[in-house]
Design a protein around this motif. Structure first.
Motif, PDB file in Angstrom:
ATOM      1  N   GLN A  29      50.274  50.767  38.268  1.00 50.93           N
ATOM      2  CA  GLN A  29      48.830  50.581  38.351  1.00 50.93           C
ATOM      3  C   GLN A  29      48.105  51.019  37.080  1.00 50.93           C
ATOM      4  O   GLN A  29      46.881  50.905  37.001  1.00 50.93           O
ATOM      5  CB  GLN A  29      48.270  51.343  39.557  1.00 50.93           C
ATOM      6  N   GLY A  30      48.840  51.526  36.106  1.00 46.38           N
ATOM      7  CA  GLY A  30      48.212  51.959  34.869  1.00 46.38           C
ATOM      8  C   GLY A  30      47.567  53.322  35.018  1.00 46.38           C
ATOM      9  O   GLY A  30      47.944  54.124  35.880  1.00 46.38           O
ATOM     10  N   ALA A  31      46.584  53.577  34.170  1.00 45.16           N
ATOM     11  CA  ALA A  31      45.891  54.862  34.190  1.00 45.16           C
ATOM     12  C   ALA A  31      45.118  55.022  35.498  1.00 45.16           C
ATOM     13  O   ALA A  31      44.619  54.048  36.064  1.00 45.16           O
ATOM     14  CB  ALA A  31      44.937  54.957  33.004  1.00 45.16           C
ATOM     15  N   ASP A  32      45.035  56.264  35.962  1.00 45.43           N
ATOM     16  CA  ASP A  32      44.281  56.592  37.172  1.00 45.43           C
ATOM     17  C   ASP A  32      44.723  55.758  38.373  1.00 45.43           C
ATOM     18  O   ASP A  32      43.938  54.987  38.946  1.00 45.43           O
ATOM     19  CB  ASP A  32      42.782  56.397  36.916  1.00 45.43           C
ATOM     20  N   PRO A  33      45.986  55.882  38.775  1.00 38.78           N
ATOM     21  CA  PRO A  33      46.477  55.093  39.904  1.00 38.78           C
ATOM     22  C   PRO A  33      45.724  55.423  41.197  1.00 38.78           C
ATOM     23  O   PRO A  33      45.204  56.519  41.376  1.00 38.78           O
ATOM     24  CB  PRO A  33      47.949  55.488  40.002  1.00 38.78           C
TER      25      PRO A  33
END
Length: 278
Positions: free
Chosen positions: A173-177
């Motif tokens: 999900q990338g940064a800050d899932p």
């Protein structure tokens, strides 16, 4: 195909779910009723229904190709479904994970809404399998997409392993899932009213080849299946099939027999055991 079908029938499965990626049955290779007859006779002879069809959409990612091209691919798959008496057609976004792009999102929603209409005309339900390896893999994105398609013939395929890697691990999900404190059960409740098909398999949160969820034999992962079923029991027991998904699992043949007993026991934990037999 024959060896797999014979194994499933012998192991006690009620149905087979067809993967449409060659060398498995591809709708373009079975493009007439006559070509489908031997396959249909094989399964009928073994007493196997077909729980769904998952065609190869890699050439037509719905957010990135012309609508007509995607619908032509959908129509080919639907012809196979009609000839094989299949009532569930699986789709996905095809595209790899990436940021939200509203223009692409609108194209996707338009494509899926139109495809759901085509499927309805064929008596087939269109379902979307969300997973960490494809675009729109955050829980809020999944909920938004199915709500915006807003078609009575469109729903999601809830795969327990994908739900775990998405809701618990925030995989790819990338940064800050986006993590759901209630895990898989909370994810199911969020999608209540939109679940049209079910895949059950365990997960330890790992990814296969760093792409999509590893599918582990029951008991080798961290999913609480009783909790999942108890989250939305009426909805899950209304489904015609509970499919066991051993995708990319090297021990599928050895563990597939035990899976039948596990799922039947899970069904027997229901408040109304009469709902078990399908």
């Amino acid at each position: 195909m024959q060896r797999v079908a014979e194994y499933l029938a012998d192991a006690g499965y009620d149905a087979i779910e067809i993967n449409g990626f060659r060398p498995h049955p591809h709708d373009e290779d079975f493009d007439t009723p006559k070509k489908c007859v031997p396959l249909r006779e094989l399964l009928d002879g073994l007493g196997l229904a077909i729980s769904g069809y998952a065609p190869d959409f890699r050439s037509t990612p719905p957010a990135d190709v012309a609508l007509g091209d995607y619908l032509a691919r959908i129509d080919s798959a639907l012809a196979f479904c009609r000839n094989m008496q299949i009532s569930i057609l699986r789709t996905d976004t095809v595209s790899p994970p990436g940021p939200m792009d509203e223009e692409r999102f609108e194209r996707l929603i338009t494509a899926w809404r139109a495809a759901a209409g085509h499927a309805e005309d064929s008596g087939v339900r269109l379902i979307w399998e969300f997973e960490p390896g494809f675009w729109l893999n955050r829980p809020s994105q999944v909920v938004r997409a199915v709500e915006e398609v807003d078609h009575r013939n469109f729903s999601v395929l809830f795969d327990s392993s994908h739900a775990f890697t998405g809701a618990v691990m925030g995989a790819r999900q990338g940064a800050d899932p986006e993590i759901l404190p209630g895990g898989v059960a909370e994810y199911a409740r969020l999608l209540s009213g939109h679940i049209g098909h079910l895949h059950l398999i365990d997960s330890d949160g790992s990814l296969h080849n760093d792409e999509t969820s590893s599918h582990l034999p029951f008991g080798q992962g961290r999913i609480d299946f009783d909790e999942l079923v108890e989250a939305i029991p009426d909805e899950l027991f209304a489904l015609p099939f509970w499919t066991v998904d051993f995708c990319f699992c090297e021990t599928a043949e050895a563990d597939g027999r035990d899976a039948v007993g596990f799922v039947r026991e899970l069904l027997n934990h229901a408040d109304d055991p009469q709902e078990v037999v399908r």
